[in-house]
Write a protein that holds these residues in place. Sequence first.
Motif, mmCIF file in Angstrom:
data_model
loop_
_atom_site.group_PDB
_atom_site.id
_atom_site.type_symbol
_atom_site.label_atom_id
_atom_site.label_comp_id
_atom_site.label_asym_id
_atom_site.label_seq_id
_atom_site.Cartn_x
_atom_site.Cartn_y
_atom_site.Cartn_z
ATOM 1 N N ILE A 223 -19.389 -10.253 -57.286
ATOM 2 C CA ILE A 223 -18.190 -10.260 -56.431
ATOM 3 C C ILE A 223 -18.090 -11.608 -55.721
ATOM 4 N N GLN A 224 -16.863 -12.052 -55.541
ATOM 5 C CA GLN A 224 -16.613 -13.269 -54.755
ATOM 6 C C GLN A 224 -17.045 -12.989 -53.313
ATOM 7 N N CYS A 225 -17.766 -13.963 -52.694
ATOM 8 C CA CYS A 225 -18.180 -13.786 -51.298
ATOM 9 C C CYS A 225 -17.956 -15.103 -50.554
ATOM 10 N N ASP A 226 -18.159 -15.089 -49.241
ATOM 11 C CA ASP A 226 -18.010 -16.330 -48.474
ATOM 12 C C ASP A 226 -19.052 -17.331 -48.927
ATOM 13 N N VAL A 227 -18.676 -18.600 -48.869
ATOM 14 C CA VAL A 227 -19.571 -19.633 -49.377
ATOM 15 C C VAL A 227 -20.876 -19.664 -48.586
ATOM 16 N N ASP A 228 -20.817 -19.308 -47.282
ATOM 17 C CA ASP A 228 -22.073 -19.347 -46.513
ATOM 18 C C ASP A 228 -22.623 -17.949 -46.208
ATOM 19 N N TRP A 234 -26.380 -8.203 -47.664
ATOM 20 C CA TRP A 234 -25.843 -7.246 -48.633
ATOM 21 C C TRP A 234 -26.930 -6.278 -49.101
ATOM 22 N N SER A 235 -26.910 -5.067 -48.577
ATOM 23 C CA SER A 235 -27.771 -4.012 -49.135
ATOM 24 C C SER A 235 -27.179 -3.656 -50.507
ATOM 25 N N ASP A 236 -27.957 -2.958 -51.337
ATOM 26 C CA ASP A 236 -27.406 -2.525 -52.626
ATOM 27 C C ASP A 236 -26.175 -1.646 -52.404
ATOM 28 N N ASP A 237 -26.266 -0.740 -51.433
ATOM 29 C CA ASP A 237 -25.125 0.168 -51.182
ATOM 30 C C ASP A 237 -23.874 -0.617 -50.785
ATOM 31 N N ALA A 238 -24.070 -1.648 -49.954
ATOM 32 C CA ALA A 238 -22.908 -2.447 -49.514
ATOM 33 C C ALA A 238 -22.285 -3.136 -50.726
ATOM 34 N N PHE A 239 -23.138 -3.648 -51.633
ATOM 35 C CA PHE A 239 -22.594 -4.286 -52.846
ATOM 36 C C PHE A 239 -21.779 -3.276 -53.657
ATOM 37 N N TRP A 240 -22.389 -2.105 -53.929
ATOM 38 C CA TRP A 240 -21.703 -1.125 -54.794
ATOM 39 C C TRP A 240 -20.386 -0.671 -54.170
ATOM 40 N N ASP A 241 -20.378 -0.476 -52.840
ATOM 41 C CA ASP A 241 -19.143 -0.021 -52.166
ATOM 42 C C ASP A 241 -18.042 -1.062 -52.331
ATOM 43 N N ARG A 246 -13.015 -3.106 -55.884
ATOM 44 C CA ARG A 246 -12.313 -4.176 -56.609
ATOM 45 C C ARG A 246 -12.044 -3.803 -58.072
ATOM 46 N N LEU A 247 -12.336 -2.565 -58.458
ATOM 47 C CA LEU A 247 -12.162 -2.164 -59.863
ATOM 48 C C LEU A 247 -10.898 -1.330 -60.043
ATOM 49 N N PRO A 248 -10.274 -1.376 -61.238
ATOM 50 C CA PRO A 248 -9.204 -0.436 -61.547
ATOM 51 C C PRO A 248 -9.733 0.993 -61.366
ATOM 52 N N PRO A 249 -8.876 1.970 -60.942
ATOM 53 C CA PRO A 249 -9.354 3.301 -60.553
ATOM 54 C C PRO A 249 -10.201 4.003 -61.606
ATOM 55 N N MET A 251 -12.115 2.709 -63.815
ATOM 56 C CA MET A 251 -13.447 2.093 -63.875
ATOM 57 C C MET A 251 -14.242 2.454 -62.618
ATOM 58 N N ALA A 252 -13.578 2.434 -61.467
ATOM 59 C CA ALA A 252 -14.265 2.777 -60.204
ATOM 60 C C ALA A 252 -14.872 4.170 -60.318
ATOM 61 N N GLU A 253 -14.134 5.072 -60.938
ATOM 62 C CA GLU A 253 -14.607 6.441 -61.070
ATOM 63 C C GLU A 253 -15.813 6.542 -62.005
ATOM 64 N N ALA A 254 -15.791 5.709 -63.057
ATOM 65 C CA ALA A 254 -16.859 5.788 -64.069
ATOM 66 C C ALA A 254 -18.090 4.962 -63.674
ATOM 67 N N LEU A 255 -17.999 4.185 -62.588
ATOM 68 C CA LEU A 255 -19.092 3.258 -62.250
ATOM 69 C C LEU A 255 -20.404 3.998 -61.992
ATOM 70 N N GLU A 256 -21.447 3.561 -62.693
ATOM 71 C CA GLU A 256 -22.788 4.098 -62.457
ATOM 72 C C GLU A 256 -23.518 3.108 -61.560
ATOM 73 N N THR A 257 -24.154 3.583 -60.496
ATOM 74 C CA THR A 257 -24.861 2.666 -59.584
ATOM 75 C C THR A 257 -26.360 2.947 -59.626
ATOM 76 N N GLY A 258 -27.138 2.020 -59.103
ATOM 77 C CA GLY A 258 -28.592 2.194 -59.085
ATOM 78 C C GLY A 258 -29.216 1.031 -58.347
ATOM 79 N N PRO A 259 -30.543 1.037 -58.164
ATOM 80 C CA PRO A 259 -31.190 -0.040 -57.423
ATOM 81 C C PRO A 259 -31.044 -1.385 -58.132
ATOM 82 N N SER A 260 -30.953 -2.476 -57.354
ATOM 83 C CA SER A 260 -30.836 -3.799 -57.966
ATOM 84 C C SER A 260 -32.196 -4.265 -58.465
#
Length: 389
Positions: A223-228, A234-241, A246-249, A251-260
């Motif tokens: 994901i695009q983030c601030d340069v600094d 970013w916890s893993d949960d914060a990334f996944w949320d 940012r995904l089409p609906p 894809m968002a629904e089908a997204l599988e998450t897990g530990p980084s």
Amino acid sequence: MRKQVVIVGAGPSGLLLGRLLDLAGIDNIVLERQTQDYVLARIRAGILEQTTVDLIHRAGADTRLNAEGIRHHAMHLAFDYKSIAIGLSEHTNGKVVTAYGQTEVTRDLCDVRDAEGSATVYEASNVEINDFDGDSPYVTYVKDGTTHRVDCDLIAGCDGYHGVCRQSVPLSAITTYEKIYPFGWLGLLSDTKPVAKEVVYANTARGFALCSMRSMTRSRYYIQCDVDDKVENWSDDAFWDEFRLRLPPEMAEALETGPSIEKSIAPLRSFVAEPMRFGRLMLAGDAAHVVPPTGAKGLNLAASDIHYMYDAILGFLEDHDAAALDEYSRRALDRVWKTERFSWWLTNLTHRFNDDPFEQRMKEAELAYVTTSDAGRQMVAENYVGLPL
Ligand code: RFL
Ligand code: PHB
């Protein structure tokens, strides 16, 4: 010690060159600042052009790539939460890209080099390149507290953006061009099923997102983030949320998450140094140019430089053709600038730089044009699979 070619850097460009020179019977040594474990642990690019696959095949390091690489016949641009496929093979006479990690490419090249017993010095510190303006260049380095000297015919600077080779060239002999983008990419690698079967580049009101993969069970997302921004924020949960938003609906629904497995922030930069040859020193890959990762061109450009550099080295050492060295910079830079253009264009198209509504409407209009016009689709496809060598 004397070698025909000293290669500085054991990244993909240095290892690929070393292997091709070995196969041509040209005596070479690779000097690398880091340990081999460090080099093999770096997580970077993931998409290979056909020309890169062909070069890895020529290097005899493609067994795993053939078995595990995933061929993609399309890439996708998502705007306004709708994903549009751009067929690659249909617009390029059957060309595709292959998903296979840079980490694996590096490991495969290291394995063939080690199996042949070719000279590689890891943890070579204080590498200094000398007299590349004359006929008798040499390189010095320190290993385990002892200074070594290698006399050679040519030096290949494959030591990345922060390496010593480009920095050894007098400022008056080099022109540099640079653009720093006002954002970075936060990347996450996880052992989860990829949400899309090909790469998706998404422009959303919350910023850019990219879906990629390393295998059918390992995803690579950005994901695009601030340069600094800092990865610690970013916890893993914060990334996944954030990623899901940012995904089409569908894809968002089908997204599988897990530990980084890995999470890091990379800054985005476009950079070119001209020329790419200074007497007996030639630069390749990130030592000479950097692209923003949008379009996945960094590793592929490093490989195409090596294709041209190999021709130049053989022409000079085997055919005693000094003009072959002169040709290197011109041939490589021609492809570099076109690829810089594509990476810059795709970065502009898919990221939010500022909240200027006019700029955003221009991006939407451009997307509508390139995805609905045959010429537009072909432009994207032929650049994405890689311009001819
Ligand atoms: P590399 O891979 O940077 O390798 C250079 C090697 O030289 C060594 N070195 C030295 N050795 C001896 N003495 C010195 N003084 C030295 N200084 C440096 C380094 O330790 C290293 O081993 O350059 P090369 O071979 O030209 O390959 C280029 C590619 O690695 C690069 O273009 C891509 O990885 C760029 N890139 C990405 N490209 C993509 O297409 N997609 C991506 O997702 C992507 N992600 C990335 C990236 C590059 C990154 N960094 C930090 C440069 C993510 C990151 C974080
Ligand atoms: C990746 O798989 O890491 C990747 C894919 C496409 C890009 C950049 C990175 O444009």
